[in-house]
Design an enzyme around this catalytic site. Sequence first.
Site, PDB file in Angstrom:
ATOM      1  N   ARG A  79      40.433  42.179  42.738  1.00 19.63           N
ATOM      2  CA  ARG A  79      38.830  40.704  42.410  1.00 19.63           C
ATOM      3  C   ARG A  79      39.457  39.540  42.999  1.00 19.63           C
ATOM      4  NH1 ARG A  79      36.789  40.381  36.432  1.00 19.63           N
ATOM      5  NH2 ARG A  79      35.383  41.876  36.985  1.00 19.63           N
ATOM      6  N   HIS A  98      29.799  42.806  42.281  1.00 20.46           N
ATOM      7  CA  HIS A  98      30.838  43.606  41.884  1.00 20.46           C
ATOM      8  C   HIS A  98      29.688  44.593  41.869  1.00 20.46           C
ATOM      9  CE1 HIS A  98      33.348  44.637  38.117  1.00 20.46           C
ATOM     10  NE2 HIS A  98      32.785  43.586  37.271  1.00 20.46           N
ATOM     11  N   ARG A 137      38.176  44.666  31.327  1.00 17.51           N
ATOM     12  CA  ARG A 137      37.400  45.900  31.432  1.00 17.51           C
ATOM     13  C   ARG A 137      37.863  46.435  33.323  1.00 17.51           C
ATOM     14  NH1 ARG A 137      35.038  43.223  27.109  1.00 17.51           N
ATOM     15  NH2 ARG A 137      35.892  41.677  29.555  1.00 17.51           N
ATOM     16  N   THR A 138      37.512  45.404  33.508  1.00 17.03           N
ATOM     17  CA  THR A 138      37.679  46.453  35.250  1.00 17.03           C
ATOM     18  C   THR A 138      38.849  46.895  35.520  1.00 17.03           C
ATOM     19  OG1 THR A 138      35.964  44.937  36.419  1.00 17.03           O
ATOM     20  CG2 THR A 138      37.272  45.969  37.530  1.00 17.03           C
ATOM     21  N   LYS A 183      54.021  30.999  46.028  1.00 15.87           N
ATOM     22  CA  LYS A 183      54.511  30.004  46.798  1.00 15.87           C
ATOM     23  C   LYS A 183      54.003  29.621  48.356  1.00 15.87           C
ATOM     24  CE  LYS A 183      58.027  32.893  45.121  1.00 15.87           C
ATOM     25  NZ  LYS A 183      59.088  34.449  45.163  1.00 15.87           N
TER      26      LYS A 183
HETATM   27  N1   CP Z   1      32.242  43.249  32.858  1.00 18.49           N
HETATM   28  C1   CP Z   1      33.754  42.477  33.754  1.00 18.49           C
HETATM   29  O1   CP Z   1      33.946  42.771  34.953  1.00 18.49           O
HETATM   30  O2   CP Z   1      34.444  42.297  33.081  1.00 18.49           O
HETATM   31  P1   CP Z   1      36.116  41.851  32.783  1.00 18.49           P
HETATM   32  O3   CP Z   1      35.926  40.645  33.819  1.00 18.49           O
HETATM   33  O4   CP Z   1      36.502  42.195  31.717  1.00 18.49           O
HETATM   34  O5   CP Z   1      36.795  43.065  34.295  1.00 18.49           O
END
Ligand code: CP
Length: 312
Positions: free
Chosen positions: A109, A137, A59-60, A87
């Site tokens: 992320r 998040h 999603r993100t 590496k």
């Molecule tokens: N909600 C969420 O962060 O989903 P993903 O890990 O798929 O990005």
Amino acid sequence: MSQLSVKHLLGIKYLNEDDLHLIFETADHFKEVINRKIKKVPTLRDLTIANLFFENSTRTKLSFELAEKRLSADVINFSAAQSSVKKGETLIDTVNNILAMKVDMIVMRHPNPGAASFLSKNVDACIINAGDGTHEHPSQALLDAFSIREKFGEVAGKKIAIIGDILHSRVALSNIFALKKLGAEVKLCGPKSLLPKHIESLGVTVEQDIKKTLQWCDAANMLRVQNERMDKSYFPSIREYTQLYGLGLPLLKSLNKEIVILHPGPINRGVEISSGVADSDQAIILDQVENGVAIRMAIIYLLASKIMTPSV
Ligand code: CP
């Protein structure tokens, strides 16, 4: 034009209430844009954004990329698994090499809590935290709160339950910060072993009984058990967890009112939530995903406007 109080999006903790309302009002506009026949605007065609994902995401990652493309930014994608990180290249070297290609903004992320904040102090670019380990998040919490606002008209005064693995959840912490800043009441529910000690100091209440929690709330955000972040067993078995903390249709229908169900995804169907609940009219899970694009367009647009018109 109104501006955010921050130069980076590192966590909801660093935003004020005005920032949250500004992001929502901007997202209202972009939600209208992405529902037009022509979903794209030329607003950020001079901006280049790199998406760095050191952890899995559906999603993100896709939502940020789509938001960037809808704003006409140039986009490059980096996946740690196929990169020279394998590496031995450091995070700062990796990002400085990407910035040398004239990149303006980094969406990252990372599995380590604090990684986005660390990067913001060590490289010269705008940083957006797309999830840092068990810490925050922020874009998820913004889209969750935006979806609650869309459903109820406002967040202030609403009773929101967050149910499940709170201990390992960056979604829970960012949601707590966002919902409290917006004036909601927040109750956490889960096994004692998955509730952080002293979490009440953030202005939330804690309840172990899921039925009492559901009877209390207007909306419940059901969280996944994050097995990948667990180094030991926090409950006897998945079956027992589902019996005590899972939400199925019989429990949902036994309440004396209709509540709204959120889930940040990915769903473990049959564990924290049944398919019947996830696919019911009370669930707004796919609305959350749709709103994620508008929210991320708003975040990128507002942060980009700070790069393009630096304050003196
Ligand atoms: N909600 C969420 O962060 O989903 P993903 O890990 O798929 O990005």
